[in-house]
Motif scaffolding. Structure first.
Motif, PDB file in Angstrom:
ATOM      1  N   HIS A   1     -34.380 126.173  63.924  1.00 25.96           N
ATOM      2  CA  HIS A   1     -34.024 127.072  62.926  1.00 25.96           C
ATOM      3  C   HIS A   1     -35.071 126.892  61.994  1.00 25.96           C
ATOM      4  O   HIS A   1     -35.645 125.719  61.654  1.00 25.96           O
ATOM      5  CB  HIS A   1     -32.541 126.576  62.277  1.00 25.96           C
TER       6      HIS A   1
ATOM      7  N   ILE B   1     -27.859 125.404  52.695  1.00 32.85           N
ATOM      8  CA  ILE B   1     -26.659 125.681  53.632  1.00 32.85           C
ATOM      9  C   ILE B   1     -25.515 125.825  52.170  1.00 32.85           C
ATOM     10  O   ILE B   1     -24.744 126.856  52.684  1.00 32.85           O
ATOM     11  CB  ILE B   1     -26.351 124.379  54.241  1.00 32.85           C
TER      12      ILE B   1
ATOM     13  N   TYR C   1     -25.990 129.035  51.012  1.00 34.97           N
ATOM     14  CA  TYR C   1     -25.575 130.297  51.771  1.00 34.97           C
ATOM     15  C   TYR C   1     -23.932 130.568  51.725  1.00 34.97           C
ATOM     16  O   TYR C   1     -23.531 131.496  51.528  1.00 34.97           O
ATOM     17  CB  TYR C   1     -25.847 129.836  53.204  1.00 34.97           C
ATOM     18  N   PHE C   2     -23.106 129.422  51.724  1.00 31.78           N
ATOM     19  CA  PHE C   2     -21.667 129.608  51.500  1.00 31.78           C
ATOM     20  C   PHE C   2     -21.420 130.262  50.305  1.00 31.78           C
ATOM     21  O   PHE C   2     -20.578 130.976  50.042  1.00 31.78           O
ATOM     22  CB  PHE C   2     -21.116 128.283  51.821  1.00 31.78           C
TER      23      PHE C   2
ATOM     24  N   LYS D   1     -22.134 133.702  50.586  1.00 33.99           N
ATOM     25  CA  LYS D   1     -20.947 134.466  51.534  1.00 33.99           C
ATOM     26  C   LYS D   1     -19.745 134.754  50.667  1.00 33.99           C
ATOM     27  O   LYS D   1     -19.306 135.563  50.910  1.00 33.99           O
ATOM     28  CB  LYS D   1     -20.897 133.633  53.031  1.00 33.99           C
TER      29      LYS D   1
ATOM     30  N   SER E   1     -23.388 137.295  57.136  1.00 36.10           N
ATOM     31  CA  SER E   1     -23.243 136.111  58.235  1.00 36.10           C
ATOM     32  C   SER E   1     -24.499 135.265  58.083  1.00 36.10           C
ATOM     33  O   SER E   1     -25.451 135.699  57.378  1.00 36.10           O
ATOM     34  CB  SER E   1     -22.942 136.707  59.698  1.00 36.10           C
ATOM     35  N   ILE E   2     -24.293 134.270  58.896  1.00 34.28           N
ATOM     36  CA  ILE E   2     -25.776 133.308  58.893  1.00 34.28           C
ATOM     37  C   ILE E   2     -26.906 134.191  59.485  1.00 34.28           C
ATOM     38  O   ILE E   2     -28.185 133.537  59.254  1.00 34.28           O
ATOM     39  CB  ILE E   2     -25.460 132.085  59.400  1.00 34.28           C
ATOM     40  N   TYR E   3     -26.738 135.197  60.091  1.00 38.33           N
ATOM     41  CA  TYR E   3     -27.819 135.878  60.635  1.00 38.33           C
ATOM     42  C   TYR E   3     -28.798 136.441  59.921  1.00 38.33           C
ATOM     43  O   TYR E   3     -29.746 137.084  60.311  1.00 38.33           O
ATOM     44  CB  TYR E   3     -27.366 136.602  62.079  1.00 38.33           C
TER      45      TYR E   3
END
Length: 201
Positions: free
Chosen positions: A13, A54, A57-58, A61, A68-70
């Motif tokens: 990643h 990380i 990201y949350f 979201k 999504s994480i993608y």
């Protein structure tokens, strides 16, 4: 095969590439650097380049800025890339200065430039491969270090070439990117590291 190729995208990643570069540098550098300084920098970088993104990201979201994480669309990438750009700036200002570890400083300057290029392309609705950007930038940094320190890391470079091929295959197989997006990703990851070599090699 699907699971293997999907796992490749997670194992390699983009978030882990900067810290891998730092670990490799400290492992191969002939200079004496006190262990406590190495540990402090690794812990700081782990928090800033992995844990913080990380958490951000949350947050994104929760705010419904990403699905999504993608990060499947170019539009979804704008906020994460902008925040990552800010994180790298903090790293350059607080953790890695040119007077301390010039090689790592310019490695992260290259990452900053690549991130900015990827962000601009996302704003222009082009989804360059962040995976390929990260792994190709790391590959160029390894090449530069091998020349800088006059060390033989042919095995590492061969492994990195296989990893680049595996990541590219994985992204194509999962329909995450087109071949054009992969090539552009390689370009914006590789070129900044190559150009910045002039400042420290």
């Amino acid at each position: 095969m699907d699971k293997i190729l999907k796992s490749i995208s997670f194992i390699f990643h983009p978030l882990i590439m900067p810290i891998l570069g730092v670990v490799f540098y400290f492992a191969k550098s002939p200079r004496y650097i006190p262990p406590e300084i190495i540990k402090a920098k690794l812990v700081s970088l782990f928090i800033l380049t992995i844990i913080l993104p990380i958490l951000l990201y949350f947050l994104l979201k929760t705010l419904r800025k990403v699905k999504s994480i993608y990060l499947e669309s170019a539009r979804e990438r704008i906020f994460p890339l902008t925040l990552n750009f800010g994180v790298i700036l903090i790293v350059l200002q607080r953790i890695l200065t040119p007077t301390q570890v010039i090689e790592l400083y310019y490695f992260f300057v290259g990452i900053l430039i690549s991130t900015l290029a990827c962000l601009i392309l996302a704003i222009l609705k082009f989804k360059a491969s962040i995976h390929m950007m990260a792994v190709s930038g790391l590959f160029m940094f390894f090449v530069a270090l091998s020349i800088h320190f006059s060390i033989n890391i042919n095995g590492t470079l061969a492994l990195m070439s296989i990893i680049i091929g595996g990541v590219a295959t994985s992204r194509l197989h999962l329909n995450a990117h087109t071949s054009k997006e992969l090539v552009i990703g390689i370009f914006i990851g590789f070129v900044p590291q190559l150009l910045l070599v002039n400042y420290w090699l």
